[in-house]
Design an enzyme around this catalytic site. Structure first.
Site, short mmCIF file in Angstrom:
data_model
loop_
_atom_site.label_atom_id
_atom_site.label_comp_id
_atom_site.label_asym_id
_atom_site.label_seq_id
_atom_site.Cartn_x
_atom_site.Cartn_y
_atom_site.Cartn_z
N HIS A 90 32.88 34.84 45.65
CA HIS A 90 33.19 34.78 47.26
C HIS A 90 32.30 33.87 47.90
CE1 HIS A 90 36.30 37.72 46.29
NE2 HIS A 90 35.27 38.59 46.02
N ASP A 121 39.23 37.64 38.05
CA ASP A 121 38.72 38.91 38.71
C ASP A 121 40.04 39.52 39.50
OD1 ASP A 121 36.03 40.16 39.82
OD2 ASP A 121 37.49 40.26 41.50
N HIS A 174 39.99 40.07 42.60
CA HIS A 174 40.16 39.72 44.05
C HIS A 174 39.96 37.95 43.82
CE1 HIS A 174 37.93 43.59 44.26
NE2 HIS A 174 38.70 43.75 45.30
N ASP A 222 37.42 44.01 37.31
CA ASP A 222 37.97 45.15 38.28
C ASP A 222 39.55 45.12 38.15
OD1 ASP A 222 37.91 42.64 39.28
OD2 ASP A 222 36.77 43.06 41.09
ZN ZN Z 1 36.59 41.64 42.43
#
Ligand code: ZN
Length: 338
Positions: free
Chosen positions: A157, A191, A193, A280
């Site tokens: 990120h 991931d 996200h 995750d």
């Molecule tokens: Zn994540």
């Protein structure tokens, strides 16, 4: 398989004071995540741990304009358990020539109030980037076909303008920059996200193909990036592929998205592959909402490895410390089987 690590990261151990209180601690980025992974890999003699090297400042600073802010803010803290969160976000058009006062710049460089800086954050984030760089060097030099870099904090990120989302320096992007003079790079982010920082680093760079399989940002962080129509910009049009998937996605649907990405990667013919590997996506993850099972990661790893390209795997998210280590071990085992 070689596993790269740096040193004890237990002092970057945020309590997340602005969140739910002590009960939220267990579902965040705790050093226990690294323990879980190390325990699983130490118990399997196919893995050999080696310590990451040091790299010059410029390898980190040239990608991250907020490097000095993180360094200076961390240095300004006196207690190990202190956490600095920005609370002023000046926004576009602000007068940014004011004399530097490191912590005050938090809202310029960081997107959110969930990514604290602690006294050891700079040291730990830098070590995480050096862990990725050390792995990249091994695959560039042909010493290894696949290397796993046990990075913490995560990096995907953190972008070329701002950082956030528990990430400080972008480990995968730093490794990609290191590899680029030796050949084209594909980055696959698995991931839960979307890897918004990584995408932004390379969205105008036609020698890096970025792809991400993640939960639809309509419902999940990072909300403002990760849609299917983000396909690269300018000369790099066509070198970004997002596969946003619904919540509760299971392996069959996941593998179809993976196949679409690997088809594009085959056309692109990278010299190197970097996998930003978050777990995750596991069905029991306290943050994620996919339905992957531990054994599914073997199939995912095996399929990615069939691309036959020297591969660096960088650790990203994964927050159920009861299963994280086994997910990583299973994924890496998939790579070793093929
Ligand atoms: Zn994540």
């Amino acid at each position: 398989m070689k596993v790269i690590e740096k040193y004890n990261d237990s002092l970057h151990n945020p309590y997340w004071k602005y969140q739910l209180g002590p009960e939220s601690y267990e579902v965040k980025d705790t050093p226990r995540r690294v323990e879980s992974i190390k325990n699983a890999l130490h118990a399997d003699d196919r893995f050999e741990f080696i310590t990451a090297k040091q790299f010059p400042d410029r390898m980190i600073t040239r990608l991250h304009p907020y490097h000095d802010y993180i360094l200076n803010t961390a240095a300004s803290l006196t207690k190990d358990d202190e956490e600095f969160y920005p609370d002023l976000f000046p926004g576009e058009g602000a007068h940014l020539t004011r004399k530097s006062d490191a912590p005050l710049w938090g809202g310029v460089w960081c997107t959110d109030a969930v990514t604290p800086i602690m006294k050891k954050t700079y040291e730990v984030a830098r070590a995480s980037a050096e862990t990725a760089l050390s792995g990249a060097e091994l695959i560039r030099d042909g010493a290894e076909k696949t290397v796993y870099s046990l990075c913490r904090p995560s990096g995907h990120h953190a972008g070329p303008r701002v950082f956030g989302g528990y990430c400080y320096f972008n480990n995968a992007a730093t490794a990609a920059e290191f590899l680029l003079p030796s050949g084209k790079v594909a980055i696959l982010d698995i991931d839960y996200h979307h890897g918004n920082g990584t995408q932004e680093f390379f969205e105008e760079h036609k020698s890096v193909f970025t792809a991400s399989i993640h939960c639809d940002p309509e419902f999940e962080y990072p909300y403002f990036w990760g849609y299917a129509d983000e396909t690269g910009k300018g000369q790099a049009e066509g070198t970004n592929l997002n596969e946003p998937l619904p919540k509760d996605t299971k392996l069959a649907e996941y593998m179809q998205a993976l196949e679409r990405i690997l088809d594009k990667f085959s056309e692109f013919a990278p010299a190197y592959l970097i996998v930003a590997a978050g777990f995750d996506t596991h069905q029991s993850d306290p943050i994620g909402g996919f339905q992957l099972l531990t054994e599914d990661y073997a199939q995912i790893g095996r399929r990615i490895s069939q691309l036959g390209v020297p591969t660096l795997i960088c650790q990203e998210g994964g927050y159920n410390t009861d299963v994280l280590g086994e997910c990583v071990r299973t994924f890496l085992s998939g790579f070793m089987e093929s």
